[in-house]
Design a protein around this motif. Structure first.
Motif, PDB file in Angstrom:
ATOM      1  N   HIS A 157      37.893  27.931  -1.449  1.00 33.09           N
ATOM      2  CA  HIS A 157      39.088  27.805  -0.619  1.00 33.09           C
ATOM      3  C   HIS A 157      40.325  27.341  -1.386  1.00 33.09           C
ATOM      4  N   TYR A 158      40.292  26.134  -1.942  1.00 32.87           N
ATOM      5  CA  TYR A 158      41.490  25.582  -2.570  1.00 32.87           C
ATOM      6  C   TYR A 158      41.401  25.501  -4.093  1.00 32.87           C
ATOM      7  N   LEU A 181      47.151  28.333   5.571  1.00 33.22           N
ATOM      8  CA  LEU A 181      45.697  28.276   5.442  1.00 33.22           C
ATOM      9  C   LEU A 181      45.260  28.092   3.993  1.00 33.22           C
ATOM     10  N   GLU A 182      45.975  28.726   3.050  1.00 38.26           N
ATOM     11  CA  GLU A 182      45.517  28.793   1.669  1.00 38.26           C
ATOM     12  C   GLU A 182      46.142  27.759   0.731  1.00 38.26           C
ATOM     13  N   LEU A 207      48.585  21.414   1.131  1.00 34.95           N
ATOM     14  CA  LEU A 207      48.394  20.846   2.469  1.00 34.95           C
ATOM     15  C   LEU A 207      47.080  20.087   2.600  1.00 34.95           C
ATOM     16  N   ARG A 208      46.190  20.246   1.630  1.00 30.89           N
ATOM     17  CA  ARG A 208      44.889  19.574   1.696  1.00 30.89           C
ATOM     18  C   ARG A 208      45.078  18.065   1.635  1.00 30.89           C
ATOM     19  N   ASP A 249      45.611  14.794   7.937  1.00 35.60           N
ATOM     20  CA  ASP A 249      45.244  15.924   7.083  1.00 35.60           C
ATOM     21  C   ASP A 249      45.668  17.214   7.760  1.00 35.60           C
ATOM     22  N   SER A 274      45.371  20.132   6.774  1.00 38.93           N
ATOM     23  CA  SER A 274      44.487  21.270   6.506  1.00 38.93           C
ATOM     24  C   SER A 274      43.257  21.278   7.405  1.00 38.93           C
ATOM     25  N   THR A 275      43.101  20.247   8.243  1.00 39.69           N
ATOM     26  CA  THR A 275      41.950  20.193   9.153  1.00 39.69           C
ATOM     27  C   THR A 275      42.445  20.090  10.610  1.00 39.69           C
ATOM     28  N   PRO A 306      43.642  24.454  11.684  1.00 41.02           N
ATOM     29  CA  PRO A 306      44.248  23.369  10.899  1.00 41.02           C
ATOM     30  C   PRO A 306      45.502  22.839  11.603  1.00 41.02           C
TER      31      PRO A 306
END
Length: 553
Positions: A266-267, A449-450, A454-455, A465, A467-468, A518
């Motif tokens: 993913h990241y 998303l990618e 943002l994580r 967070d 990203s979630t 997310p």
């Protein structure tokens, strides 16, 4: 078809498309298989050989299979290397990197444990290997070189760190494998210094490969489809995904002067980046029916007696940092998987990144990006509403035409086109602006998303967070409420009971979907809805001043 309801309906179709796309990936791994011109259809069974760039096959030039549970015990001394961003473990048996932790990234939110990219554990192997093969190489399927090292711990003290491994051949020739690290960088320079002390010329080839257990990772969820597998780039293709199942079916075998090979999740990404001044060969295979291997092999070099030659390559181990990867290798930034709209998503990400540099908070940057995008699209939105209003004004005349021509479709069509021309109305005026907005929505979806930025990035209060998903589902509920308000402000619903029910339950359906999205994506959609509501009120007020009955009341 009135405009706001059309946007909701198309948006629903977009979400349905994402779910269908994920289903396709799950049922038949959806990345495009390499073309037959660049792959070999043979499968790996045992210690197969890899053709050298000249096309000759040498029985002693096979690339080592890599680690398996049976070979893990046969390791050498382990050397720990720590920089400001990487914590690596190098096995002196072959000089492979068998563990890599990213010190700037937590394993999970608020966790002290650092994210582990590479590892060598029972049942879960993900390592970066490299070596020298060929007639006088020191690595083969039969055994790997055992390097010696001055110490077992190296720590960066300054801007640069070198970790030298040394191997001495029976004829007195020495081969140094030197890992070079730079402060703040996720790429590792791997350099071989070959000093031929014998009386004969020696021939060998460099190879670098990534090995990963196929069942070790995952490709996202139903709501968040993310790619997990291999990818590569070469002269004729900027970026090609290479799914593990595709790897089972067809072996990669392509010659190229540019390009790289990688493993994606993913990241994060690992990638071997060869020198671009020669024609290298990209290859793949599946070992022990469970280990996916993708790599690059250099042309054969000759080191004459008494001569010293150097071979260089680069290994990237880190986050999908677009700027860093773009500076390192051409097209490596495409591993940030924005899909077929990457050309639109990249400038949107640049805008998001620029705004974040000003406001610091990624959540605020998302809000500002949404405001800017909606402002840019406002002329299209206005044209959409105006077109729909004009079409509504023509309804009485169109009803009269239907009564006049009855079932004569040809005359009815000609009369309608004449009416559109006289009234200066484009029947597609309400649909085209809406369709032009869809690519931007899709591009924004993939950007949010990618983007690794943002994580674990917090917004405000309970959103820690982006990203979630929202832990308390507050944003999805607010988003659903905004959609419900949009419906109340829209013109009188269609008389079709089926469409009426569909649009009535749309806020509920979307709210359920967005419970697992997310937080950054839900925030974008919520802000977009609020801006749309404000735009609707402004446009409706302007049309009503002109005497146009917008809501059909």
């Amino acid at each position: 078809m009135n405009s706001p309801r059309s946007i909701l309906f198309i948006a629903f179709l977009v979400v349905s498309f994402f779910l269908f796309q994920t289903w396709m990936v799950d049922t038949a791994p959806g990345t495009q298989a390499p073309s037959k011109s660049t792959t070999s259809s043979t499968t790996d069974s045992g210690n197969s050989t890899v053709p050298d760039p000249q096309g000759a096959v040498a029985s002693d030039a096979s690339v080592p299979e890599g680690d398996t549970p049976a070979t893990q015990a046969r390791t050498g001394q382990l050397v720990e290397v720590k920089t400001d961003v990487l914590d690596l473990v190098i096995d002196t048996k072959g000089g492979d990197i068998v563990s890599a932790k990213l010190l700037q990234f937590a394993e999970s939110l608020d966790s002290e444990e650092r994210f582990q990219l590479l590892q060598r554990q029972p049942g879960n192997i993900y390592i970066a290997q490299s070596g020298l093969i060929g007639p006088n190489g020191i690595d083969s399927s039969g055994g790997r070189a055992q390097f010696s090292v001055a110490k077992t711990e190296y720590n960066m003290d300054g801007g640069r760190l070198e970790v030298p491994l040394v191997f001495t051949k029976d004829d007195g020739s020495t081969i140094k494998k030197i890992f070079t690290f730079e402060q703040g960088k996720y790429h590792v320079d791997v350099r071989y210094e070959i000093e031929n002390a014998s009386q004969q010329a020696q021939q060998m080839q460099f190879y670098g490969q990534l090995q990963q257990t196929m069942a070790a990772g995952e490709g996202g969820s139903m709501i968040m489809p993310t790619y997990f597998g291999a990818a590569y780039s070469h002269d004729d293709d900027k970026f090609e995904k290479y799914d593990f199942e595709d790897m089972r079916d067809q072996r990669l075998n392509v010659s190229t002067q540019t390009g790289w090979v990688s493993m994606l999740e993913h990241y994060f990404v690992s990638a071997w980046i060869p020198t671009q001044q020669q024609e290298n060969r990209l290859f793949s295979r599946v070992a022990d029916n469970s280990q996916a291997i993708i790599g690059v092999i250099y042309p054969m070099i000759q080191v004459n007696a008494g001569e010293t030659k150097t071979i260089n390559s680069t290994l990237y181990l880190g986050p999908k940092d677009q700027d860093a990867m773009a500076a390192l290798a051409e097209n490596l930034d495409l591993t940030v998987d924005y899909g077929f709209l990457w050309w639109l998503a990249q400038p949107i990400f640049k805008l998001l990144q620029f705004l974040q540099s000003m406001v610091v908070n990624w959540g605020l940057a998302i809000i500002l990006t949404t405001v800017i995008v909606k402002a840019v699209l406002f002329p299209l939105t206005k044209a959409q509403y105006v077109s729909m209003a004009k079409m509504r004004m023509l309804q009485p005349k169109m009803t009269a035409l239907r009564e006049r021509y009855g079932s004569d479709r040809q005359k009815m069509s000609q009369a309608m086109m004449k009416l559109y021309k006289e009234e200066k109305v484009n029947p597609l005026g309400g649909c085209l602006p809406m369709l032009l907005q869809l690519p931007i929505f899709l591009a924004l979806y993939w950007v949010l998303l990618e983007s690794v930025e943002l994580r674990h990035s917090e917004f405000v209060f309970w959103i820690q967070d982006l990203s979630t998903k929202d832990p308390y589902y507050i944003l999805p509920i607010l988003m659903g409420a905004s959609m419900f308000l949009m419906q109340k402000l829209q013109p009188t619903p269609t008389a079709d009971p089926m469409q009426q029910k569909l649009f009535q339950y749309m806020p509920v359906i979307f709210t359920v979907f967005f419970l697992w999205f997310p937080s950054g994506l839900v925030l974008y959609w919520l802000v977009s809805n609020l801006i749309t509501i404000a735009q609707m009120l402004i446009i409706y007020k302007g049309l009503e001043k002109k005497g146009i009955n917008v809501r059909g009341k």
